[in-house]
Design a protein around this motif. Structure first.
Motif, PDB file in Angstrom:
ATOM      1  N   HIS A 114       0.672   2.822   1.161  1.00 45.97           N
ATOM      2  CA  HIS A 114       2.183   2.595   1.809  1.00 45.97           C
ATOM      3  C   HIS A 114       2.396   1.179   2.340  1.00 45.97           C
ATOM      4  O   HIS A 114       1.346   0.866   3.237  1.00 45.97           O
ATOM      5  N   ASP A 176      13.990  -5.888  -1.766  1.00 44.44           N
ATOM      6  CA  ASP A 176      13.486  -5.346  -2.996  1.00 44.44           C
ATOM      7  C   ASP A 176      14.382  -5.738  -4.011  1.00 44.44           C
ATOM      8  O   ASP A 176      15.496  -6.699  -3.762  1.00 44.44           O
ATOM      9  N   PHE A 190       6.553  -0.940  -6.885  1.00 42.11           N
ATOM     10  CA  PHE A 190       7.190  -1.502  -5.730  1.00 42.11           C
ATOM     11  C   PHE A 190       6.337  -2.668  -5.478  1.00 42.11           C
ATOM     12  O   PHE A 190       6.876  -3.904  -5.446  1.00 42.11           O
ATOM     13  N   ARG A 238       6.851   2.162   2.126  1.00 41.00           N
ATOM     14  CA  ARG A 238       7.121   2.231   0.635  1.00 41.00           C
ATOM     15  C   ARG A 238       5.903   2.249  -0.104  1.00 41.00           C
ATOM     16  O   ARG A 238       4.874   1.539   0.038  1.00 41.00           O
ATOM     17  N   TYR A 244      11.959   2.443  -8.570  1.00 39.40           N
ATOM     18  CA  TYR A 244      13.457   2.317  -7.715  1.00 39.40           C
ATOM     19  C   TYR A 244      14.246   3.474  -8.406  1.00 39.40           C
ATOM     20  O   TYR A 244      14.834   3.611  -9.384  1.00 39.40           O
ATOM     21  N   CYS A 255       9.127   6.669  -0.409  1.00 41.44           N
ATOM     22  CA  CYS A 255       9.689   5.766   0.599  1.00 41.44           C
ATOM     23  C   CYS A 255      10.269   6.369   1.915  1.00 41.44           C
ATOM     24  O   CYS A 255      11.083   7.211   1.553  1.00 41.44           O
TER      25      CYS A 255
END
Length: 355
Positions: A114, A176, A190, A238, A244, A255
């Motif tokens: 993360h 993002d 991500f 995240r 996404y 997230c």
């Protein structure tokens, strides 16, 4: 099509008011946007449905005369990319996060999968560039007019894009990227999206668009403490492999967010005396009172039925009222149905000691 930008700097204020008369469908609409110069503007329309040109022109001229009579003066004409945009659903929606469970926080600070980012205390925004047209959308995917400074920075990009971030004053803090140069990046992990975002922002000048830094272990824990000591809003974790996904998961998710203080959205029940309003929340099919909050002098009084955001220390179990509330502003991007008691963090009940 006609448009005008007006400014008011009387008595220490620095306000901007934009009005436009635009064709829409088989008629015309008169739209407006206003607020402090450099801030995210509040938008609306004088014509909820398209009307004839004569009617729209009359409404537009009357609106301009009213503003000029109250101390506004005309400023530079808007360029094509800076025209006011009527609120329009786009179908694009933000990826929304659930809070971190208390027993998960330590693991998130220590793990290597993360990445941690500062949670900005602003207005959530998707920013899109298509050719010369700059469009911004709120968390519900409805268009609104962002600060001109952000639009000007976006217009410098050599490529089309869709970015996700928070507008704080006249700066867009981006964390993002959804698409770049026509390529949909939402199914990329991500980590890949973030590095593409970082490299992309190096290709043009963007004074009012700033990258939100990401921290990995072992940097996460010391930065977590630093941000907390600085009084920041919180952090976001995240997962480096997260795609996404629009909307909010029913629970958990790849997230997650952690706030250093509590905030919640409330429905205004009524206006009280001495610049305060009563707040309410929904609990199933019941309506629960949540106390009162004072409206600062630099904020307009919100109307009954509008959704507002407040910061607070905790809520009382007995009354449901929030303690030490601070008014943050109106939230046009949050529906009244989302204002539920599930948001609240309650005061810890005293532990009974038996002997």
């Amino acid at each position: 099509m006609e448009s005008i930008t007006l400014y008011c700097r009387e008595n220490g204020s620095d306000k901007v008011y934009q009005a436009s008369l635009q064709p829409q469908e088989q008629g015309y609409v008169v739209n407006f946007a206003f607020g402090r110069r450099g801030s995210t503007l509040t938008t609306g329309s004088k014509t909820p449905v398209p009307v004839s040109y004569v009617v729209a022109k009359t409404a537009y001229d009357r609106l301009v005369r009213q503003k000029l009579a109250t101390g506004y003066t005309q400023g530079p004409a808007l360029t094509e990319s800076l025209q006011h945009q009527p609120p329009t659903p786009t179908g694009l929606r933000c990826m929304l996060l659930n809070p971190v469970a208390e027993d998960e926080l330590e693991d998130l600070l220590q793990d290597h999968v993360h990445w941690m980012q500062e949670k900005m205390d602003g207005r959530r925004m998707l920013l899109q560039k298509q050719g010369k047209v700059i469009t911004s959308m709120n968390r519900l995917g409805v268009t609104f007019t962002p600060p001109e400074t952000i639009q000007q920075s976006a217009a410098q990009s050599p490529e089309d894009f869709i970015l996700d971030g928070e507008a704080v004053g006249d700066v867009f803090h981006v964390f993002d990227i959804l698409s770049l140069a026509g390529e949909d990046l939402r199914q990329s992990r991500f980590a890949t999206r973030y590095f593409q975002l970082r490299d992309f922002l190096r290709t043009f000048r963007h004074t009012h668009i700033k990258l939100v830094e990401s921290y990995c272990a072992p940097e996460k824990e010391p930065w977590f403490q630093t941000l907390k000591e600085q009084g920041k809003e919180g952090v976001v974790f995240r997962h480096m492999d997260a795609v996404y996904t629009p909307g909010r998961p029913n629970a958990g998710g790849p997230c997650l967010k952690h706030k250093f203080y509590e905030t919640a959205s409330f429905v205004v029940a009524k206006n009280n005396d001495k610049r305060s309003v009563s707040l309410l929340l929904f609990e199933g099919d019941k309506i629960k009172r949540a106390g009162n909050v004072t409206i600062p002098p630099n904020h307009a009084m919100p109307k009954a039925g509008s959704v507002v955001e407040c910061r607070y220390l905790y809520a009382f179990w007995e009354s449901g009222s929030i303690y030490q509330p601070v008014y943050l502003g109106v939230r046009e991007d949050i529906r009244a149905a989302e204002c539920t008691t599930d948001q609240l963090k309650y005061k810890a009940e005293p532990t009974l000691v038996t002997v």
